[in-house]
Scaffold this active site. Structure first.
Site, PDB file in Angstrom:
ATOM      1  N   THR A 281     -18.631 -28.308 -17.589  1.00  0.00           N
ATOM      2  CA  THR A 281     -18.942 -29.654 -18.050  1.00  0.00           C
ATOM      3  C   THR A 281     -18.626 -30.704 -16.993  1.00  0.00           C
ATOM      4  O   THR A 281     -19.329 -31.710 -16.866  1.00  0.00           O
ATOM      5  CB  THR A 281     -18.171 -29.967 -19.345  1.00  0.00           C
ATOM      6  OG1 THR A 281     -18.511 -29.011 -20.339  1.00  0.00           O
ATOM      7  CG2 THR A 281     -18.499 -31.357 -19.865  1.00  0.00           C
TER       8      THR A 281
ATOM      9  N   TYR B  36     -25.766 -31.905 -23.000  1.00  0.00           N
ATOM     10  CA  TYR B  36     -25.831 -31.924 -21.542  1.00  0.00           C
ATOM     11  C   TYR B  36     -26.073 -30.520 -21.027  1.00  0.00           C
ATOM     12  O   TYR B  36     -25.953 -29.532 -21.762  1.00  0.00           O
ATOM     13  CB  TYR B  36     -24.527 -32.468 -20.954  1.00  0.00           C
ATOM     14  CG  TYR B  36     -23.314 -31.656 -21.320  1.00  0.00           C
ATOM     15  CD1 TYR B  36     -22.896 -30.592 -20.523  1.00  0.00           C
ATOM     16  CD2 TYR B  36     -22.598 -31.917 -22.485  1.00  0.00           C
ATOM     17  CE1 TYR B  36     -21.814 -29.818 -20.875  1.00  0.00           C
ATOM     18  CE2 TYR B  36     -21.507 -31.150 -22.840  1.00  0.00           C
ATOM     19  CZ  TYR B  36     -21.119 -30.098 -22.037  1.00  0.00           C
ATOM     20  OH  TYR B  36     -20.046 -29.325 -22.398  1.00  0.00           O
TER      21      TYR B  36
ATOM     22  N   THR C 298     -14.556 -25.718 -19.747  1.00  0.00           N
ATOM     23  CA  THR C 298     -13.380 -25.631 -20.613  1.00  0.00           C
ATOM     24  C   THR C 298     -13.430 -24.469 -21.600  1.00  0.00           C
ATOM     25  O   THR C 298     -12.379 -24.044 -22.091  1.00  0.00           O
ATOM     26  CB  THR C 298     -13.187 -26.943 -21.398  1.00  0.00           C
ATOM     27  OG1 THR C 298     -14.351 -27.184 -22.203  1.00  0.00           O
ATOM     28  CG2 THR C 298     -12.961 -28.113 -20.450  1.00  0.00           C
ATOM     29  N   ASP C 299     -14.620 -23.940 -21.902  1.00  0.00           N
ATOM     30  CA  ASP C 299     -14.717 -22.915 -22.940  1.00  0.00           C
ATOM     31  C   ASP C 299     -13.889 -21.682 -22.622  1.00  0.00           C
ATOM     32  O   ASP C 299     -13.261 -21.098 -23.515  1.00  0.00           O
ATOM     33  CB  ASP C 299     -16.179 -22.508 -23.159  1.00  0.00           C
ATOM     34  CG  ASP C 299     -16.959 -23.536 -23.948  1.00  0.00           C
ATOM     35  OD1 ASP C 299     -16.349 -24.505 -24.430  1.00  0.00           O
ATOM     36  OD2 ASP C 299     -18.187 -23.373 -24.087  1.00  0.00           O
TER      37      ASP C 299
END
Length: 356
Positions: free
Chosen positions: A39, A52, A118-119
């Site tokens: 991201t 996004y 971040t996942d």
């Protein structure tokens, strides 16, 4: 009011933080940024869109977007991959780990920053904490908002991560995760929310420290084996044994275990209910998977916090199971994958989960 603000700033700078860069040497620390996408490198159609595409912005563009970053370190970037972290792979992990070890073995690199989605950031960070062989700082960072979003926090997160990687007091802390002005140990941190900028937390042990516009301080030390104290290495390794995760629930069917065994899993982590529990039928299938195929079964929990305790409701030795302690299922999978690169008895595997 002005006096109050001055007192608050003095408190931040003196009482709890080390002011980085005010009395630095003429030669800046060398920090290498390894970009993987995510991201923080994402782009949306508008500043107010929550949708996004991850991994659209190159690392040099990201560096150029951070005011003052080259005043705290001699920064250079390298693009390792450019994917959303849901597409992170073992292949990228191995490539990343070997590159970090290569860079940190050089006297020309003082610290590493990894930009990451971040996942799965907590998984990559934990994997690296077990196989990076250096006491120099390694920091992963990212953002919850894309680079084109209103109030995108990525530039400040990257600035802070570089400041941590450049600071001598960050040595011997293992791999760290830093977002939202916080510093976490890779082993302890989890993503706790789908969208909030405060998503990363260490709910059991608490964060390692804090960082405020490059000024940082530490509250505690990591408590388990990592880095140079870890027995694991990826040198010469091209793949890792397959380990799957099975999520437990009411009336869980035992054939889920059989499916993963048939698919070639060498280990299975059970994201168990409560204290790592599963249905009796599943427990018996897990026992059979070990006895017939040598598949290692690790009991973890789907609960957000807490320990999975050995011999709590049944004797683990009777079912040949290992317990994960306070490691969540995703991290238990990583530790088991690395452990299975060596010949280990069940007792030795339990020792590994107790120590790491």
């Amino acid at each position: 009011m002005k006096a109050l603000k001055l007192k608050m700033m003095a408190f931040l700078m003196v009482a709890t933080m080390t002011t980085f860069g005010l009395a630095q040497d003429t030669e800046l620390p060398n920090v290498k940024i390894l970009a993987t996408g995510g991201t923080i490198a994402g782009s949306a159609s508008s500043a107010t869109s929550g949708s996004y595409s991850a991994g659209q912005v190159g690392i040099q563009t990201m560096i150029n977007a951070v005011p003052g970053i080259k005043e705290i370190a001699d920064v250079s970037g390298e693009q390792v991959s450019n994917v959303g972290s849901q597409d992170m792979t073992v292949e990228i992990w191995l490539k990343l780990a070997n590159r970090i070890n290569e860079l940190l073995a050089s006297n020309e690199v003082d610290g590493i920053v990894i930009t990451h989605g971040t996942d799965t950031q907590e998984e990559t960070a934990y994997f690296l904490s077990l196989v990076v062989k250096s006491d120099k700082p390694v920091v992963t960072t990212g953002s919850m908002r894309s680079s084109t979003s209103i109030s995108a926090e990525g530039p400040l997160n990257l600035y802070n991560a570089v400041a941590i990687a450049a600071d001598p007091q960050a040595k011997e802390k293992g791999v760290m995760v830093s977002l939202n002005d916080q510093i976490h140990a890779a082993r302890d941190v989890s993503k706790m929310n789908t969208t909030n900028v405060n998503s990363f937390q260490s709910p059991i042990k608490g964060m390692l420290g804090g960082v405020f516009y490059g000024r940082l301080g530490f509250f505690r030390e990591p408590l388990t084996k990592f880095g140079n104290t870890s027995e694991f290495s990826v040198e010469g390794i091209n793949e890792l044994p397959r380990v799957d995760i099975v999520y437990a629930y009411a009336d869980m069917s035992s054939d889920l275990i059989d499916m993963h065994v048939k698919a070639g899993a060498k280990g299975i982590v059970i994201a168990g209910v409560g204290n790592g529990n599963m249905t009796e039928a599943t427990l018996n299938a897990a026992k059979k998977a070990y006895e017939d195929h040598g598949v290692i079964i690790v009991r973890s929990t789907r609960a957000a916090t807490g320990w999975t305790l050995r011999d709590n409701e049944f004797k683990d030795d009777d079912y040949h199971t290992v317990v994960s302690g306070d490691l969540n299922p995703a991290k238990a999978r990583i530790l088991l994958m690395l452990a299975l690169t060596k010949e280990k008895s069940l007792a030795e595997l339990q020792d590994i989960f107790d120590e790491y």
